[in-house]
Design a protein around this motif. Structure first.
Motif, PDB file in Angstrom:
ATOM      1  N   LEU A  30       0.979  -1.407  -0.144  1.00  0.00           N
ATOM      2  CA  LEU A  30      -0.045  -0.110   0.058  1.00  0.00           C
ATOM      3  C   LEU A  30       0.834   1.376  -0.011  1.00  0.00           C
ATOM      4  N   LEU A  31       1.755   1.369   0.893  1.00  0.00           N
ATOM      5  CA  LEU A  31       2.783   2.307   0.901  1.00  0.00           C
ATOM      6  C   LEU A  31       3.573   2.641  -0.453  1.00  0.00           C
ATOM      7  N   TYR A  32       3.938   1.368  -0.981  1.00  0.00           N
ATOM      8  CA  TYR A  32       4.462   1.549  -2.311  1.00  0.00           C
ATOM      9  C   TYR A  32       3.731   2.395  -3.581  1.00  0.00           C
ATOM     10  N   VAL A  33       2.350   1.695  -3.450  1.00  0.00           N
ATOM     11  CA  VAL A  33       1.530   2.190  -4.470  1.00  0.00           C
ATOM     12  C   VAL A  33       1.146   3.792  -4.274  1.00  0.00           C
ATOM     13  N   LEU A  34       1.036   4.105  -3.141  1.00  0.00           N
ATOM     14  CA  LEU A  34       0.964   5.321  -2.717  1.00  0.00           C
ATOM     15  C   LEU A  34       2.030   6.242  -3.238  1.00  0.00           C
ATOM     16  N   GLY A  35       3.097   5.693  -2.947  1.00  0.00           N
ATOM     17  CA  GLY A  35       4.331   6.207  -3.344  1.00  0.00           C
ATOM     18  C   GLY A  35       4.731   6.726  -4.728  1.00  0.00           C
ATOM     19  N   ARG A  36       4.271   5.750  -5.568  1.00  0.00           N
ATOM     20  CA  ARG A  36       4.274   5.786  -6.863  1.00  0.00           C
ATOM     21  C   ARG A  36       3.355   6.771  -7.292  1.00  0.00           C
ATOM     22  N   ARG A  37       2.156   6.705  -6.820  1.00  0.00           N
ATOM     23  CA  ARG A  37       1.268   7.629  -7.113  1.00  0.00           C
ATOM     24  C   ARG A  37       1.337   9.232  -6.841  1.00  0.00           C
ATOM     25  N   ALA A  38       2.385   9.311  -5.892  1.00  0.00           N
ATOM     26  CA  ALA A  38       2.825  10.464  -5.291  1.00  0.00           C
ATOM     27  C   ALA A  38       1.980  11.119  -4.568  1.00  0.00           C
ATOM     28  N   VAL A  39       1.322  10.351  -3.846  1.00  0.00           N
ATOM     29  CA  VAL A  39       0.356  10.705  -2.485  1.00  0.00           C
ATOM     30  C   VAL A  39       0.981  11.258  -1.391  1.00  0.00           C
ATOM     31  N   PRO A  40       0.847  12.465  -1.173  1.00  0.00           N
ATOM     32  CA  PRO A  40       1.771  13.107  -0.041  1.00  0.00           C
ATOM     33  C   PRO A  40       1.232  12.142   1.413  1.00  0.00           C
ATOM     34  N   LEU A  41       2.143  11.652   2.127  1.00  0.00           N
ATOM     35  CA  LEU A  41       1.785  11.275   3.373  1.00  0.00           C
ATOM     36  C   LEU A  41       2.798  11.668   4.620  1.00  0.00           C
ATOM     37  N   SER A  42       2.264  11.820   5.585  1.00  0.00           N
ATOM     38  CA  SER A  42       3.039  12.332   6.823  1.00  0.00           C
ATOM     39  C   SER A  42       3.787  11.042   7.441  1.00  0.00           C
ATOM     40  N   ASP A  43       4.579  11.183   8.535  1.00  0.00           N
ATOM     41  CA  ASP A  43       5.147  10.123   9.167  1.00  0.00           C
ATOM     42  C   ASP A  43       4.010   9.492  10.004  1.00  0.00           C
ATOM     43  N   ALA A  44       2.980  10.138  10.421  1.00  0.00           N
ATOM     44  CA  ALA A  44       1.912   9.799  11.199  1.00  0.00           C
ATOM     45  C   ALA A  44       1.040   8.957   9.980  1.00  0.00           C
ATOM     46  N   ASP A  45       0.901   9.220   8.794  1.00  0.00           N
ATOM     47  CA  ASP A  45       0.120   8.476   8.146  1.00  0.00           C
ATOM     48  C   ASP A  45       0.703   7.176   7.736  1.00  0.00           C
ATOM     49  N   ARG A  46       2.003   7.183   7.574  1.00  0.00           N
ATOM     50  CA  ARG A  46       2.772   6.004   7.191  1.00  0.00           C
ATOM     51  C   ARG A  46       2.626   4.750   8.412  1.00  0.00           C
ATOM     52  N   GLU A  47       2.881   5.603   9.572  1.00  0.00           N
ATOM     53  CA  GLU A  47       2.813   4.846  10.839  1.00  0.00           C
ATOM     54  C   GLU A  47       1.274   4.094  10.861  1.00  0.00           C
ATOM     55  N   ARG A  48       0.381   4.894  10.642  1.00  0.00           N
ATOM     56  CA  ARG A  48      -0.987   4.407  10.674  1.00  0.00           C
ATOM     57  C   ARG A  48      -1.349   3.136   9.665  1.00  0.00           C
ATOM     58  N   ILE A  49      -0.656   3.107   8.571  1.00  0.00           N
ATOM     59  CA  ILE A  49      -0.796   2.154   7.577  1.00  0.00           C
ATOM     60  C   ILE A  49      -0.089   0.828   8.121  1.00  0.00           C
ATOM     61  N   ALA A  50       1.244   1.268   8.428  1.00  0.00           N
ATOM     62  CA  ALA A  50       2.362   0.108   9.001  1.00  0.00           C
ATOM     63  C   ALA A  50       1.653  -0.676  10.056  1.00  0.00           C
ATOM     64  N   THR A  51       1.017   0.047  10.961  1.00  0.00           N
ATOM     65  CA  THR A  51       0.616  -0.794  12.275  1.00  0.00           C
ATOM     66  C   THR A  51      -0.964  -1.271  12.274  1.00  0.00           C
ATOM     67  N   CYS A  52      -1.626  -1.006  10.999  1.00  0.00           N
ATOM     68  CA  CYS A  52      -2.933  -1.486  10.804  1.00  0.00           C
ATOM     69  C   CYS A  52      -2.912  -2.839  10.893  1.00  0.00           C
ATOM     70  N   THR A  53      -3.699  -3.586  11.719  1.00  0.00           N
ATOM     71  CA  THR A  53      -4.162  -5.045  11.751  1.00  0.00           C
ATOM     72  C   THR A  53      -5.750  -5.289  11.332  1.00  0.00           C
ATOM     73  N   ASP A  54      -6.088  -4.387  10.687  1.00  0.00           N
ATOM     74  CA  ASP A  54      -7.874  -4.833  10.515  1.00  0.00           C
ATOM     75  C   ASP A  54      -7.685  -5.191   8.933  1.00  0.00           C
ATOM     76  N   PRO A  55      -8.008  -6.391   8.709  1.00  0.00           N
ATOM     77  CA  PRO A  55      -8.343  -6.836   7.236  1.00  0.00           C
ATOM     78  C   PRO A  55      -9.080  -5.940   6.493  1.00  0.00           C
ATOM     79  N   ALA A  56     -10.189  -5.737   7.267  1.00  0.00           N
ATOM     80  CA  ALA A  56     -11.357  -5.170   6.326  1.00  0.00           C
ATOM     81  C   ALA A  56     -11.024  -3.682   5.918  1.00  0.00           C
ATOM     82  N   LEU A  57     -10.391  -2.946   7.043  1.00  0.00           N
ATOM     83  CA  LEU A  57      -9.630  -1.619   6.700  1.00  0.00           C
ATOM     84  C   LEU A  57      -8.551  -1.551   5.656  1.00  0.00           C
ATOM     85  N   MET A  58      -7.543  -2.566   6.025  1.00  0.00           N
ATOM     86  CA  MET A  58      -6.749  -2.616   4.965  1.00  0.00           C
ATOM     87  C   MET A  58      -7.322  -2.731   3.422  1.00  0.00           C
TER      88      MET A  58
END
Length: 82
Positions: A30-58
């Motif tokens: 997900l972080l790779y795709v967002l990076g390739r699409r140049a979607v700006p993410l803060s460190d907090a956004d990256r952390e939120r994605i990296a620590t998500c353990t909810d399959p439905a939300l992912m």
């Protein structure tokens, strides 16, 4: 031969590690795709994605990452998927 207790807890540890690896892989992609699409993410956004353990939300985030242009759109509650 191991006891049923040891087998149960070993199996549980293996499963937990496997599940954790699945989420890490999904977050990484997900972080790779967002990076390739140049979607700006803060460190907090990256952390939120990296620590998500909810399959439905992912799954929701994975569908949204194709068309969004901001983190606010990615995390928006009530926003239609797609």
């Amino acid at each position: 031969m191991s006891s049923p207790f040891a087998h149960k807890h070993y199996s549980r540890g293996y499963y937990d590690g496997w599940e954790e690896g699945k989420f890490e892989g999904k977050a990484s992609f997900l972080l790779y795709v967002l990076g390739r699409r140049a979607v700006p993410l803060s460190d907090a956004d990256r952390e939120r994605i990296a620590t998500c353990t909810d399959p439905a939300l992912m799954s929701i985030w994975a569908q949204r990452c194709i068309s969004i242009t901001s983190a606010e759109e990615l995390f928006a509650e009530g926003r239609p998927v797609g």
